[in-house]
Design a protein around this motif. Structure first.
Motif, PDB file in Angstrom:
ATOM      1  N   ARG A  78       0.863  -1.189   0.000  1.00  0.00           N
ATOM      2  CA  ARG A  78       0.000   0.000   0.000  1.00  0.00           C
ATOM      3  C   ARG A  78       0.888   1.223   0.000  1.00  0.00           C
ATOM      4  O   ARG A  78       1.798   1.337   0.816  1.00  0.00           O
ATOM      5  CB  ARG A  78      -0.898   0.017   1.227  1.00  0.00           C
ATOM      6  N   ASN A  79       0.590   2.141  -0.936  1.00  0.00           N
ATOM      7  CA  ASN A  79       1.349   3.382  -1.018  1.00  0.00           C
ATOM      8  C   ASN A  79       0.397   4.543  -1.262  1.00  0.00           C
ATOM      9  O   ASN A  79       0.612   5.359  -2.158  1.00  0.00           O
ATOM     10  CB  ASN A  79       2.398   3.287  -2.137  1.00  0.00           C
ATOM     11  N   LEU A  80      -0.668   4.605  -0.484  1.00  0.00           N
ATOM     12  CA  LEU A  80      -1.627   5.694  -0.622  1.00  0.00           C
ATOM     13  C   LEU A  80      -1.041   6.954  -0.010  1.00  0.00           C
ATOM     14  O   LEU A  80      -0.272   6.894   0.950  1.00  0.00           O
ATOM     15  CB  LEU A  80      -2.948   5.326   0.067  1.00  0.00           C
ATOM     16  N   ARG A  81      -1.421   8.106  -0.549  1.00  0.00           N
ATOM     17  CA  ARG A  81      -0.824   9.379  -0.118  1.00  0.00           C
ATOM     18  C   ARG A  81      -0.920   9.635   1.374  1.00  0.00           C
ATOM     19  O   ARG A  81       0.011  10.112   1.999  1.00  0.00           O
ATOM     20  CB  ARG A  81      -1.494  10.541  -0.862  1.00  0.00           C
ATOM     21  N   GLU A  82      -2.080   9.332   1.936  1.00  0.00           N
ATOM     22  CA  GLU A  82      -2.281   9.721   3.326  1.00  0.00           C
ATOM     23  C   GLU A  82      -2.005   8.603   4.331  1.00  0.00           C
ATOM     24  O   GLU A  82      -2.320   8.719   5.495  1.00  0.00           O
ATOM     25  CB  GLU A  82      -3.665  10.328   3.540  1.00  0.00           C
ATOM     26  N   LYS A 134       3.722   0.871   2.971  1.00  0.00           N
ATOM     27  CA  LYS A 134       4.096  -0.417   3.552  1.00  0.00           C
ATOM     28  C   LYS A 134       4.114  -1.513   2.496  1.00  0.00           C
ATOM     29  O   LYS A 134       3.309  -1.520   1.572  1.00  0.00           O
ATOM     30  CB  LYS A 134       3.127  -0.799   4.670  1.00  0.00           C
ATOM     31  N   LEU A 135       5.027  -2.439   2.705  1.00  0.00           N
ATOM     32  CA  LEU A 135       5.190  -3.594   1.839  1.00  0.00           C
ATOM     33  C   LEU A 135       5.095  -4.827   2.729  1.00  0.00           C
ATOM     34  O   LEU A 135       5.792  -4.921   3.742  1.00  0.00           O
ATOM     35  CB  LEU A 135       6.573  -3.501   1.172  1.00  0.00           C
ATOM     36  N   TYR A 136       4.173  -5.745   2.396  1.00  0.00           N
ATOM     37  CA  TYR A 136       4.018  -6.992   3.146  1.00  0.00           C
ATOM     38  C   TYR A 136       4.459  -8.137   2.239  1.00  0.00           C
ATOM     39  O   TYR A 136       3.969  -8.259   1.116  1.00  0.00           O
ATOM     40  CB  TYR A 136       2.561  -7.214   3.551  1.00  0.00           C
ATOM     41  N   ILE A 137       5.370  -8.961   2.726  1.00  0.00           N
ATOM     42  CA  ILE A 137       5.854 -10.091   1.927  1.00  0.00           C
ATOM     43  C   ILE A 137       5.758 -11.353   2.770  1.00  0.00           C
ATOM     44  O   ILE A 137       6.312 -11.421   3.874  1.00  0.00           O
ATOM     45  CB  ILE A 137       7.315  -9.875   1.475  1.00  0.00           C
ATOM     46  N   VAL A 138       5.048 -12.345   2.251  1.00  0.00           N
ATOM     47  CA  VAL A 138       4.946 -13.640   2.927  1.00  0.00           C
ATOM     48  C   VAL A 138       6.012 -14.544   2.322  1.00  0.00           C
ATOM     49  O   VAL A 138       6.072 -14.711   1.100  1.00  0.00           O
ATOM     50  CB  VAL A 138       3.544 -14.271   2.729  1.00  0.00           C
ATOM     51  N   ILE A 139       6.873 -15.104   3.178  1.00  0.00           N
ATOM     52  CA  ILE A 139       7.946 -15.976   2.691  1.00  0.00           C
ATOM     53  C   ILE A 139       7.820 -17.361   3.319  1.00  0.00           C
ATOM     54  O   ILE A 139       7.339 -17.506   4.443  1.00  0.00           O
ATOM     55  CB  ILE A 139       9.349 -15.385   2.966  1.00  0.00           C
ATOM     56  N   ASP A 140       8.258 -18.356   2.574  1.00  0.00           N
ATOM     57  CA  ASP A 140       8.266 -19.730   3.078  1.00  0.00           C
ATOM     58  C   ASP A 140       9.658 -19.986   3.637  1.00  0.00           C
ATOM     59  O   ASP A 140      10.623 -20.103   2.893  1.00  0.00           O
ATOM     60  CB  ASP A 140       7.952 -20.711   1.954  1.00  0.00           C
ATOM     61  N   GLY A 141       9.751 -20.016   4.949  1.00  0.00           N
ATOM     62  CA  GLY A 141      11.056 -20.197   5.575  1.00  0.00           C
ATOM     63  C   GLY A 141      11.376 -19.019   6.468  1.00  0.00           C
ATOM     64  O   GLY A 141      10.505 -18.269   6.877  1.00  0.00           O
ATOM     65  N   THR A 142      12.656 -18.854   6.735  1.00  0.00           N
ATOM     66  CA  THR A 142      13.123 -17.799   7.631  1.00  0.00           C
ATOM     67  C   THR A 142      13.978 -16.810   6.853  1.00  0.00           C
ATOM     68  O   THR A 142      14.774 -17.212   6.003  1.00  0.00           O
ATOM     69  CB  THR A 142      13.975 -18.416   8.769  1.00  0.00           C
ATOM     70  N   LEU A 143      13.822 -15.539   7.138  1.00  0.00           N
ATOM     71  CA  LEU A 143      14.629 -14.517   6.485  1.00  0.00           C
ATOM     72  C   LEU A 143      16.076 -14.660   6.942  1.00  0.00           C
ATOM     73  O   LEU A 143      16.367 -14.584   8.139  1.00  0.00           O
ATOM     74  CB  LEU A 143      14.106 -13.127   6.851  1.00  0.00           C
ATOM     75  N   PRO A 144      17.018 -14.876   5.998  1.00  0.00           N
ATOM     76  CA  PRO A 144      18.424 -14.991   6.387  1.00  0.00           C
ATOM     77  C   PRO A 144      18.928 -13.699   7.040  1.00  0.00           C
ATOM     78  O   PRO A 144      18.502 -12.606   6.669  1.00  0.00           O
ATOM     79  CB  PRO A 144      19.150 -15.236   5.052  1.00  0.00           C
TER      80      PRO A 144
END
Length: 198
Positions: free
Chosen positions: A128-132, A136-146
Motif C-alpha cells: 500500500r502506497n496511498l498518499r495519506e 508499507k510492503l508486506y511479503i509472505v515468505i516460506d522459511g526464515t529470512l536470512p
C-alpha cells in the motif's frame, strides 16, 4: 482515495465513517445495497459494526449512487484476499516493511531483489502506497529470512521499519490446534512432498 472521500464527505462525518469502512473492506455499493463480492451485507449488521444508525447507511448509499464519481468507484470495489494473517499459522514468515514515500519504488524493487539474491521463496506480496497512509510492503515468505538479507534490508535507502511475524515454534500449534480442521494444509503438503521423494 482518501482525498476524494475527504472532498465529498467533508460536511458529513458520519457518512465519511461509513465510506471509509466500505473502502477499507472492499465492500461495493450497487442498486441501493452493499455487497461483499456478490453477497449482500445486511444494513443493520453493518450499522452495528461501524457504530452508526441504519439511516446513515441508507443516506450514504443514496449519496454514493447519485454522485457519478463516487458511484464509479464504489460499484467496482472488491476485497483482496491475503495470506498475511494466516501465514504464521502455516509456518511462513511475514515481513512488514515501512518505506519513505519518496523512496518507495526504489525500496520496493531493492527488497524483492535482495530476496531473490538470497533465494528466499516468496509466497505473496501485498503493498500500500496511498498518499495519506504510511507506505508499507508486506511479503509472505516460506522459511526464515536470512540474517544477511535482514541486515541489507535495513540498509536500503528510504527504509523506516521492519516487523517480522514468525510462525509458532511448536509445530503442533499449527491450524489443527486453532480450529476443528482435521488436516493442517501445510502438513498435508509436506507429507505429499516427502512421499514423492525417492
Amino acid at each position: 482515495m482518501m482525498l476524494i472521500l475527504e472532498e465529498y464527505f467533508k460536511n458529513y462525518p458520519a457518512r465519511r465513517k461509513v465510506v471509509e469502512f466500505l473502502f477499507e473492506n472492499g465492500l461495493s455499493v450497487k442498486n441501493g445495497r452493499i455487497y461483499l463480492r456478490n453477497v449482500e451485507i445486511p444494513i443493520s449488521e453493518l450499522a452495528r459494526v461501524i457504530g452508526v444508525n441504519r439511516k446513515i447507511i441508507y443516506h450514504t448509499i443514496e449519496y454514493i449512487e447519485k454522485t457519478p464519481a463516487l458511484r464509479l468507484i464504489f460499484e467496482r470495489l472488491n476485497p483482496l484476499p491475503s495470506l498475511i494473517d494466516v501465514a504464521p499459522l502455516m509456518g511462513w514468515e511475514v515481513l512488514e516493511i515501512e518505506l519513505e514515500k519518496d523512496k518507495y519504488m526504489e525500496g520496493f524493487h531493492r527488497v524483492l531483489k535482495l530476496l531473490h539474491e538470497h533465494k528466499v521463496p516468496v509466497m505473496e506480496v501485498f503493498s500500500r502506497n496511498l498518499r495519506e497512509e504510511p507506505s508499507k510492503l508486506y511479503i509472505v515468505i516460506d522459511g526464515t529470512l536470512p540474517v544477511e538479507a535482514f541486515v541489507k534490508i535495513k540498509e536500503i535507502e528510504g527504509f523506516k521499519r521492519l516487523i517480522i511475524r514468525t510462525p509458532e515454534k511448536d509445530k503442533t500449534k499449527f491450524v489443527c490446534e486453532y480450529c476443528e480442521v482435521k488436516f493442517c494444509p501445510k502438513r498435508v503438503l509436506l507429507e505429499r512432498l516427502s512421499n514423492l521423494q525417492p
